[in-house]
Design an enzyme around this catalytic site. Sequence first.
Site, PDB file in Angstrom:
ATOM      1  N   ARG A 114       0.947  -1.240  -0.194  1.00  0.00           N
ATOM      2  CA  ARG A 114       0.071  -0.043   0.088  1.00  0.00           C
ATOM      3  C   ARG A 114       0.725   1.222  -0.038  1.00  0.00           C
ATOM      4  O   ARG A 114       1.653   1.543   0.875  1.00  0.00           O
ATOM      5  CB  ARG A 114      -0.840  -0.094   1.270  1.00  0.00           C
ATOM      6  CG  ARG A 114      -1.623   1.151   1.389  1.00  0.00           C
ATOM      7  CD  ARG A 114      -2.693   1.239   2.276  1.00  0.00           C
ATOM      8  NE  ARG A 114      -3.884   0.624   1.869  1.00  0.00           N
ATOM      9  CZ  ARG A 114      -5.115   0.537   2.319  1.00  0.00           C
ATOM     10  NH1 ARG A 114      -5.326   1.243   3.479  1.00  0.00           N
ATOM     11  NH2 ARG A 114      -6.273   0.043   2.032  1.00  0.00           N
ATOM     12  N   HIS A 141      -7.536   0.933  -6.315  1.00  0.00           N
ATOM     13  CA  HIS A 141      -7.601   0.223  -5.151  1.00  0.00           C
ATOM     14  C   HIS A 141      -8.216  -0.995  -5.829  1.00  0.00           C
ATOM     15  O   HIS A 141      -9.530  -1.336  -5.513  1.00  0.00           O
ATOM     16  CB  HIS A 141      -8.303   0.834  -4.000  1.00  0.00           C
ATOM     17  CG  HIS A 141      -8.214   0.477  -2.760  1.00  0.00           C
ATOM     18  ND1 HIS A 141      -7.816  -0.756  -2.546  1.00  0.00           N
ATOM     19  CD2 HIS A 141      -8.810   0.533  -1.635  1.00  0.00           C
ATOM     20  CE1 HIS A 141      -7.783  -1.303  -1.397  1.00  0.00           C
ATOM     21  NE2 HIS A 141      -8.444  -0.384  -0.688  1.00  0.00           N
ATOM     22  N   GLN A 144     -10.297  -3.842  -3.635  1.00  0.00           N
ATOM     23  CA  GLN A 144     -11.523  -3.098  -2.839  1.00  0.00           C
ATOM     24  C   GLN A 144     -12.667  -3.291  -4.089  1.00  0.00           C
ATOM     25  O   GLN A 144     -13.883  -3.872  -3.590  1.00  0.00           O
ATOM     26  CB  GLN A 144     -11.461  -1.599  -2.580  1.00  0.00           C
ATOM     27  CG  GLN A 144     -12.737  -0.895  -2.047  1.00  0.00           C
ATOM     28  CD  GLN A 144     -13.044  -1.658  -0.773  1.00  0.00           C
ATOM     29  OE1 GLN A 144     -12.278  -1.685   0.386  1.00  0.00           O
ATOM     30  NE2 GLN A 144     -14.487  -2.138  -0.646  1.00  0.00           N
ATOM     31  N   ASP A 232     -17.100   7.868  -1.334  1.00  0.00           N
ATOM     32  CA  ASP A 232     -15.909   7.388  -0.661  1.00  0.00           C
ATOM     33  C   ASP A 232     -15.531   8.847   0.136  1.00  0.00           C
ATOM     34  O   ASP A 232     -16.300  10.058   0.039  1.00  0.00           O
ATOM     35  CB  ASP A 232     -14.676   7.115  -1.312  1.00  0.00           C
ATOM     36  CG  ASP A 232     -13.341   6.677  -0.817  1.00  0.00           C
ATOM     37  OD1 ASP A 232     -13.509   6.508   0.758  1.00  0.00           O
ATOM     38  OD2 ASP A 232     -12.493   6.439  -1.282  1.00  0.00           O
ATOM     39  N   CYS A 270     -16.225   1.936   0.581  1.00  0.00           N
ATOM     40  CA  CYS A 270     -15.163   0.911   0.871  1.00  0.00           C
ATOM     41  C   CYS A 270     -14.722   1.038   2.307  1.00  0.00           C
ATOM     42  O   CYS A 270     -14.172   0.115   2.847  1.00  0.00           O
ATOM     43  CB  CYS A 270     -13.861   1.479   0.017  1.00  0.00           C
ATOM     44  SG  CYS A 270     -13.262   3.093   0.339  1.00  0.00           S
ATOM     45  N   ARG A 298     -13.965  -8.469   1.505  1.00  0.00           N
ATOM     46  CA  ARG A 298     -12.196  -8.278   1.129  1.00  0.00           C
ATOM     47  C   ARG A 298     -11.777  -9.364   1.456  1.00  0.00           C
ATOM     48  O   ARG A 298     -10.563  -9.937   0.848  1.00  0.00           O
ATOM     49  CB  ARG A 298     -11.747  -7.156   2.150  1.00  0.00           C
ATOM     50  CG  ARG A 298     -12.454  -5.792   1.788  1.00  0.00           C
ATOM     51  CD  ARG A 298     -11.883  -5.316   0.465  1.00  0.00           C
ATOM     52  NE  ARG A 298     -10.115  -5.007   0.366  1.00  0.00           N
ATOM     53  CZ  ARG A 298      -9.589  -3.945   0.795  1.00  0.00           C
ATOM     54  NH1 ARG A 298     -10.156  -3.160   1.375  1.00  0.00           N
ATOM     55  NH2 ARG A 298      -8.257  -4.150   0.661  1.00  0.00           N
TER      56      ARG A 298
HETATM   57  N1  NVA Z   1      -9.880   6.767  -1.211  1.00  0.00           N
HETATM   58  C1  NVA Z   1      -9.644   6.377   0.123  1.00  0.00           C
HETATM   59  C2  NVA Z   1      -9.725   4.817   0.345  1.00  0.00           C
HETATM   60  C3  NVA Z   1      -9.433   4.261   1.446  1.00  0.00           C
HETATM   61  C4  NVA Z   1      -9.453   2.755   1.823  1.00  0.00           C
HETATM   62  C5  NVA Z   1      -7.954   6.611   0.358  1.00  0.00           C
HETATM   63  O1  NVA Z   1      -7.269   6.673  -0.539  1.00  0.00           O
HETATM   64  O2  NVA Z   1      -7.751   7.156   1.550  1.00  0.00           O
HETATM   65  N1   CP Z   2     -11.223  -0.095   2.470  1.00  0.00           N
HETATM   66  C1   CP Z   2      -9.977  -0.218   2.887  1.00  0.00           C
HETATM   67  O1   CP Z   2      -8.932  -0.555   2.127  1.00  0.00           O
HETATM   68  O2   CP Z   2      -9.769   0.063   4.209  1.00  0.00           O
HETATM   69  P1   CP Z   2      -8.405   0.039   4.964  1.00  0.00           P
HETATM   70  O3   CP Z   2      -7.798   1.379   4.707  1.00  0.00           O
HETATM   71  O4   CP Z   2      -8.713   0.082   6.582  1.00  0.00           O
HETATM   72  O5   CP Z   2      -7.352  -0.986   4.644  1.00  0.00           O
END
Ligand code: NVA
Ligand code: CP
Length: 311
Positions: A114, A141, A144, A232, A270, A298
């Site tokens: 990540r 992502h 997700q 989101d 998500c 997930r």
């Molecule tokens: N769009 C959000 C998704 C988190 C799972 C982010 O990138 O923070």
């Molecule tokens: N939706 C998602 O990826 O959640 P986290 O940021 O908690 O991993």
Amino acid sequence: MTVNPGRTRTGQIRHFLDLDRFDTETLRRILDLGAAYKRGDKPFGKDKPLAGRMLAMIFEKPSTRTRVSFETGMKQLGGDCIVLSKGDTQLGRGETIADTARVLSRYVDAIMIRTDDPDKLAQLAEYASVPVVNGLTDLTHPCQVMADIMTFEEHRGPLDGKVVAWVGDGNNVAASWIQAAAHFGCEMRLACPPELCPNTNVVDWARKQGAQVTIGTDPKAAVAGAHLVLTDTWVSMGCQDTNRANLLAPYQVNDALMALAQPDALFMHCLPAHRNEEVTDSVMDGPQSVVWDEAENRLHVQKGILTWCLL
Ligand code: NVA
Ligand code: CP
């Protein structure tokens, strides 16, 4: 089943990077594996198909779901995992992604990352000799969205011909949904402030594949008659511009907006949600919301991804 574990028929390492890198048949296979795990089936004929396998997970950003679902999934499949945060590794002191990829590949069987920059994901995949999984970048992502598709299918059947509305920031999750539309035949209607439109390369790619993607600024137009409504957070992780409330307030998913969708439309997010910002409590906790199934899936779909990558 392949004779060359961890590689495609053409000998390529089975990375799970982005949905635009896949043929639809492979994504279908992964979704089917996820559904099989959820049912309690043993699609590889064993209780612990990943016994003895190790996953390293690099987190340059926070996570609850991704971390816990990958770790749980890996352990349920008989494997194990190591969690690395940027600050605890030499990545935090400037060791390159390429060198990190080469070293980790000597220890572990797969790497999930990540990170912010999609180029880091690409470099990791270029230099690793084991499968690399995209656990979110600023651009996409895909894990997700695989869980989202699984969730829609289990509640409402195939996505083909359905209208999917995305309301709010045209962010990483939106981009993976646009890529998914090119595979699964749904119409994507996005309503985003002009400043926060989705990545144009992603949109161009999807349209070239024949996907129906419309981008506007009116949430009501996007949601009208939709079968699935998605939103989101207004401020994604690492986003410098934290003052977006004025820009995004008109894009809140609330009861009035949901009333314009199909009567049996689903709502997904998500997570983590910022309640009463991008979505009201009444929608999050209401009868159309499937956000907890979505979070659960997930785990199941990522077990499909892990076994596709490694077996
Ligand atoms: N769009 C959000 C998704 C988190 C799972 C982010 O990138 O923070
Ligand atoms: N939706 C998602 O990826 O959640 P986290 O940021 O908690 O991993």
